[in-house]
Design a protein around this motif. Structure first.
Motif, PDB file in Angstrom:
ATOM      1  N   GLY A 211      74.704  51.318  10.559  1.00 49.32           N
ATOM      2  CA  GLY A 211      74.950  52.631   9.982  1.00 49.32           C
ATOM      3  C   GLY A 211      74.674  53.788  10.913  1.00 49.32           C
ATOM      4  O   GLY A 211      74.862  54.941  10.524  1.00 49.32           O
ATOM      5  N   LEU A 212      74.233  53.507  12.154  1.00 56.15           N
ATOM      6  CA  LEU A 212      73.919  54.566  13.106  1.00 56.15           C
ATOM      7  C   LEU A 212      74.839  54.468  14.317  1.00 56.15           C
ATOM      8  O   LEU A 212      75.024  53.374  14.873  1.00 56.15           O
ATOM      9  CB  LEU A 212      72.468  54.444  13.581  1.00 56.15           C
ATOM     10  N   ASP A 213      75.400  55.594  14.729  1.00 50.84           N
ATOM     11  CA  ASP A 213      76.166  55.632  15.966  1.00 50.84           C
ATOM     12  C   ASP A 213      75.191  55.648  17.147  1.00 50.84           C
ATOM     13  O   ASP A 213      74.418  56.609  17.303  1.00 50.84           O
ATOM     14  CB  ASP A 213      77.058  56.882  16.008  1.00 50.84           C
ATOM     15  N   ILE A 214      75.217  54.593  17.935  1.00 46.50           N
ATOM     16  CA  ILE A 214      74.283  54.445  19.049  1.00 46.50           C
ATOM     17  C   ILE A 214      75.018  54.711  20.358  1.00 46.50           C
ATOM     18  O   ILE A 214      76.056  54.100  20.637  1.00 46.50           O
ATOM     19  CB  ILE A 214      73.655  53.036  19.069  1.00 46.50           C
ATOM     20  N   HIS A 215      74.460  55.614  21.138  1.00 48.14           N
ATOM     21  CA  HIS A 215      75.032  55.982  22.438  1.00 48.14           C
ATOM     22  C   HIS A 215      74.394  55.145  23.542  1.00 48.14           C
ATOM     23  O   HIS A 215      73.203  54.835  23.485  1.00 48.14           O
ATOM     24  CB  HIS A 215      74.780  57.465  22.700  1.00 48.14           C
TER      25      HIS A 215
ATOM     26  N   TYR B 258      72.052  61.416  22.197  1.00 48.16           N
ATOM     27  CA  TYR B 258      73.355  61.264  21.539  1.00 48.16           C
ATOM     28  C   TYR B 258      73.414  60.090  20.570  1.00 48.16           C
ATOM     29  O   TYR B 258      74.487  59.750  20.079  1.00 48.16           O
ATOM     30  CB  TYR B 258      74.440  61.133  22.615  1.00 48.16           C
ATOM     31  N   SER B 259      72.261  59.470  20.265  1.00 54.87           N
ATOM     32  CA  SER B 259      72.217  58.415  19.245  1.00 54.87           C
ATOM     33  C   SER B 259      71.756  59.003  17.920  1.00 54.87           C
ATOM     34  O   SER B 259      70.805  59.792  17.867  1.00 54.87           O
ATOM     35  CB  SER B 259      71.264  57.293  19.667  1.00 54.87           C
ATOM     36  N   GLU B 260      72.422  58.595  16.857  1.00 59.95           N
ATOM     37  CA  GLU B 260      72.078  59.108  15.533  1.00 59.95           C
ATOM     38  C   GLU B 260      70.689  58.654  15.104  1.00 59.95           C
ATOM     39  O   GLU B 260      70.219  57.592  15.496  1.00 59.95           O
ATOM     40  CB  GLU B 260      73.105  58.644  14.497  1.00 59.95           C
ATOM     41  N   ALA B 261      70.074  59.465  14.250  1.00 58.58           N
ATOM     42  CA  ALA B 261      68.756  59.149  13.707  1.00 58.58           C
ATOM     43  C   ALA B 261      68.902  58.555  12.309  1.00 58.58           C
ATOM     44  O   ALA B 261      69.869  58.838  11.599  1.00 58.58           O
ATOM     45  CB  ALA B 261      67.907  60.416  13.640  1.00 58.58           C
ATOM     46  N   PRO B 262      67.950  57.718  11.896  1.00 54.01           N
ATOM     47  CA  PRO B 262      67.985  57.193  10.521  1.00 54.01           C
ATOM     48  C   PRO B 262      67.801  58.321   9.513  1.00 54.01           C
ATOM     49  O   PRO B 262      67.196  59.353   9.815  1.00 54.01           O
ATOM     50  CB  PRO B 262      66.798  56.220  10.499  1.00 54.01           C
ATOM     51  N   VAL B 263      68.298  58.108   8.312  1.00 51.61           N
ATOM     52  CA  VAL B 263      68.242  59.174   7.302  1.00 51.61           C
ATOM     53  C   VAL B 263      67.109  58.963   6.307  1.00 51.61           C
ATOM     54  O   VAL B 263      66.909  59.792   5.421  1.00 51.61           O
ATOM     55  CB  VAL B 263      69.589  59.274   6.547  1.00 51.61           C
ATOM     56  N   ARG B 264      66.347  57.858   6.439  1.00 51.91           N
ATOM     57  CA  ARG B 264      65.246  57.601   5.501  1.00 51.91           C
ATOM     58  C   ARG B 264      64.023  57.098   6.267  1.00 51.91           C
ATOM     59  O   ARG B 264      64.146  56.610   7.394  1.00 51.91           O
ATOM     60  CB  ARG B 264      65.675  56.601   4.432  1.00 51.91           C
ATOM     61  N   PRO B 265      62.829  57.208   5.664  1.00 49.28           N
ATOM     62  CA  PRO B 265      61.607  56.773   6.340  1.00 49.28           C
ATOM     63  C   PRO B 265      61.587  55.267   6.568  1.00 49.28           C
ATOM     64  O   PRO B 265      62.360  54.503   5.966  1.00 49.28           O
ATOM     65  CB  PRO B 265      60.500  57.192   5.366  1.00 49.28           C
TER      66      PRO B 265
ATOM     67  N   GLY C  65      71.960  54.233   7.850  1.00 51.21           N
ATOM     68  CA  GLY C  65      72.820  55.395   7.721  1.00 51.21           C
ATOM     69  C   GLY C  65      72.825  55.915   6.302  1.00 51.21           C
ATOM     70  O   GLY C  65      72.133  55.408   5.416  1.00 51.21           O
ATOM     71  N   PRO C  66      73.619  56.945   6.042  1.00 50.07           N
ATOM     72  CA  PRO C  66      73.683  57.518   4.691  1.00 50.07           C
ATOM     73  C   PRO C  66      74.401  56.576   3.726  1.00 50.07           C
ATOM     74  O   PRO C  66      75.240  55.755   4.123  1.00 50.07           O
ATOM     75  CB  PRO C  66      74.477  58.814   4.906  1.00 50.07           C
TER      76      PRO C  66
END
Length: 652
Positions: free
Chosen positions: A147-151, A211-218, A60-61
């Motif tokens: 750090g990611l909201d997972i649906h 509806y699951s968040e994506a990572p913010v870095r490679p 996450g961020p």
């Protein structure tokens, strides 16, 4: 003479010296080639070490929120008026399309004439609120993992105490979503007549999808995704579970079966392939010269000639190169245009279902799917604005970092089962799959179906999952799954059918005591008999009426002893039964008469003799077995299955 002889000696010495040097060079070259070959052999055959991953790596961020909510929170899908009105406005004001070339079908991509029909339906006939309610028919949740909201969708079946509830993780692919599994949920979450277990289903949106968040870095590839999904299962409360996947879901599921071999109890896949395994590639090339080395004769056309399949893969894999290199570029276009998004996604549902469909002006999309169901999936991508982040998985999967992990070359002992649909994008024979999956137990071969099997053939796929998990449980119980000749009881002294063992259509031994407490109909069947249509239809009808309400079971035994009317292989018989939508149990082909008759049939004939002797007269002779396993009535081929109803009533 002496001088001449002396003059020749230097030349002879030079020749001997040259021969010696050549011999040395040949020896050194051979040694170097041998060492190089040994080195290459070791590289190819010795599996790499299992890589270690940080199981808590933050995606996450920053800065990390140390007080973040780690609870499992209920979630509701909502197509807001803002989303709906914006979508309709974009569809209304779309630009005029370039007309398709004459008779081009889908060969140049999505046919713009048919695309107009699809978009008009989406704009005017797709019932957004009704579909919103449909998607919310099962319980949805979110929870924060690394750090990611997972649906995820979570379906807990309500069953009696004697039915075991087993956790099954179901992983979708691209361009799919959790929506693909909705037609399967009904089958998997309620008791199956042939098994004493049912599934608790956990169906996540993969990170970056829906509806699951994506990572913010490679750096978030299939392995990192597998870690997140594994941690999700632990958060829910499951430390051991079964996994099903296809497409990206296959890749992630395979990684989980590799990294977490003590947690994954069994892996079922509808796209059983090794994407990056040098030996598999070498054997495939070798098989082009001698196909029987690696693939069965009846499946040879699914792999060879290589030139034909390579051309198809080359033609259909352009999207991979785009998404593996510049996903954000194409993502920008698809994010801004619902027209582009629908065309890009739905074109895959045409060609990947059957390559030949591309010749049709409508891509034959409506032959296997409804527009409503297809647009449900597109709508999830549109409402969540997740097309770009979903495509980034290709870039990460094809990166040097991910390929260097060599995960396809690391063996796993997790029991594995594949189902191979005829029109799947890639086919690999079992001999290659066992390079990685050391306990690859079975492949179900289907003469129909394509890449999106869960949406196209949900009943068949659900039945295969049940059978696979049943086999996985036998594997873990220590039973010998290698089919050996079973010691059968003496049919002359046997008391019930429960003493006998038979083999089902997939070659798996079945002890008939599994049917204790059920009334049975046992029948010999054939695919090419004049009685086939009526009997198969009415046997299905009987089963559908009484399997749940009365516990009726029907056991069908193919037999080729009557005018050769069941000549097919086991796979052909299996596919025939599936095309007939057969719900009851079908077994391997047997003899019912003569010295080689199966002992079960010898027992049936001894206990219930026929009118003109105990031998079976023709296809579709029927025996009723009571709840104690005793044959109580016998009927000839002329008695239709539906006419058995008043007789069955006596034994409920």
């Amino acid at each position: 003479m002496t001088k001449k002889a002396e003059n020749k000696n230097p030349n002879k010495k030079n020749q001997n010296s040259s021969s010696h040097i050549v011999s040395k060079l040949i020896f050194i070259s051979a040694a170097l080639i041998g060492l190089l070959s040994f080195y290459i052999y070791n590289i190819i055959t010795i599996p790499p070490e299992v890589p270690q991953f940080d199981l808590n790596q933050w995606w996450g961020p920053y800065p990390i929120d140390l007080n973040r909510d780690l609870s499992i929170r209920p979630f509701t899908i909502e197509f807001t008026d803002v989303i709906i009105n914006d979508l309709r406005e974009r569809l209304l004001h779309r630009r005029e399309f370039t007309p398709p070339l004459e008779d081009a079908g889908f060969t140049y991509g999505f046919n713009s004439n048919f695309l107009t029909q699809v978009l008009d339906y989406w704009q005017n006939k797709y019932n957004f609120k009704d579909r919103e309610q449909f998607l919310n028919r099962y319980n949805h949740f979110k929870t924060n993992i690394q750090g990611l909201d997972i649906h995820f969708v979570h379906v807990k079946p309500q069953v009696s105490n004697h039915i075991h509830v087993i956790p099954l993780l179901m992983l979708h692919g691209w361009p799919g979503s959790f929506r693909e599994f909705y037609e399967m949920i009904v089958k998997l979450a309620r008791p199956h007549p042939s098994y004493n277990f049912v599934f608790e289903l956990i169906i996540p949106s993969l990170p970056g999808f829906g509806y699951s968040e994506a990572p913010v870095r490679p750096g978030f590839g299939p392995a990192e995704m597998a870690v997140v999904i594994r941690n999700l299962m632990r958060r829910i409360g499951h430390e051991r579970y079964y996994v099903h996947g296809g497409d990206a879901g296959h890749i992630v599921g395979s990684v989980m079966a590799t990294l977490f071999q003590d947690e994954v109890l069994g892996f079922h896949t509808n796209m059983p392939v090794l994407m990056y395994h040098p030996l598999a590639t070498a054997y495939t090339l070798l098989g082009s010269i001698w196909p029987s080395l690696i693939v069965e004769k009846e499946l040879e056309s699914r792999l060879y000639p290589l030139s034909q399949h390579f051309q198809r893969h080359l033609e259909e894999s352009g999207y991979i190169h785009i998404q593996a290199t510049k996903p954000d570029t194409i993502g920008a276009a698809l994010t801004d245009s619902p027209t582009g998004l629908a065309a890009y996604i739905l074109e895959k549902f045409s060609t990947w279902t059957n390559y030949e469909y591309k010749k049709a002006a409508d891509g034959k999309l409506l032959m296997k799917y409804s527009l409503t169901h297809l647009l449900d999936n597109v709508m999830i991508y549109w409402a969540t604005n997740s097309i770009t982040t979903s495509m980034r998985l290709y870039s990460e999967a094809c990166s040097k970092r991910n390929l260097a992990l060599k995960l396809d070359q690391i063996p796993t002992n997790v029991p594995t089962w594949g189902i191979k649909f005829k029109h799947e994008l890639i086919f690999q024979p079992d001999s290659l799959l066992r390079l990685k999956y050391k306990n690859y137990l079975h492949s179900t071969i289907v003469e129909d179906g394509g890449h999106f099997a869960a949406l196209e053939m949900p009943d068949l796929l659900a039945d295969d999952v049940f059978e696979a998990v049943d086999t996985f449980m036998e594997f873990h119980s220590g039973k010998n799954l290698k089919q050996e000749t079973q010691v059968q009881p003496n049919y002359e002294t046997a008391k019930t059918i429960y003493e006998f063992t038979v083999r089902n259509i997939n070659g798996k031994d079945v002890k008939l005591d599994r049917y204790k407490g059920h009334v049975l109909v046992i029948v010999n069947v054939a695919s090419q008999c004049g009685l086939t249509d009526t009997n198969y239809e009415q046997l299905n009808e009987l089963y559908e009426r009484y399997a749940i309400s009365k516990g009726l079971r029907i056991l069908a035994f193919p037999c080729n002893q009557f005018s050769g009317q069941e000549p097919g292989t086991h796979r052909e018989i299996f596919n025939f039964a599936k095309k007939r939508n057969v719900k009851f149990d079908v077994f391997e082909k047997v003899d019912v008469n003569g010295d080689n008759a199966h002992p079960l049939w010898k027992f049936l004939k001894r206990t219930q003799s026929g009118t003109f002797g105990d031998f079976i007269k023709w296809n579709f002779s029927k025996f009723i077995i009571d709840k104690n396993g005793v044959p109580v009535e016998r009927f000839g081929p002329n008695v239709n299955p539906i006419d058995l109803e008043p007789h069955l009533v006596k034994y409920w």
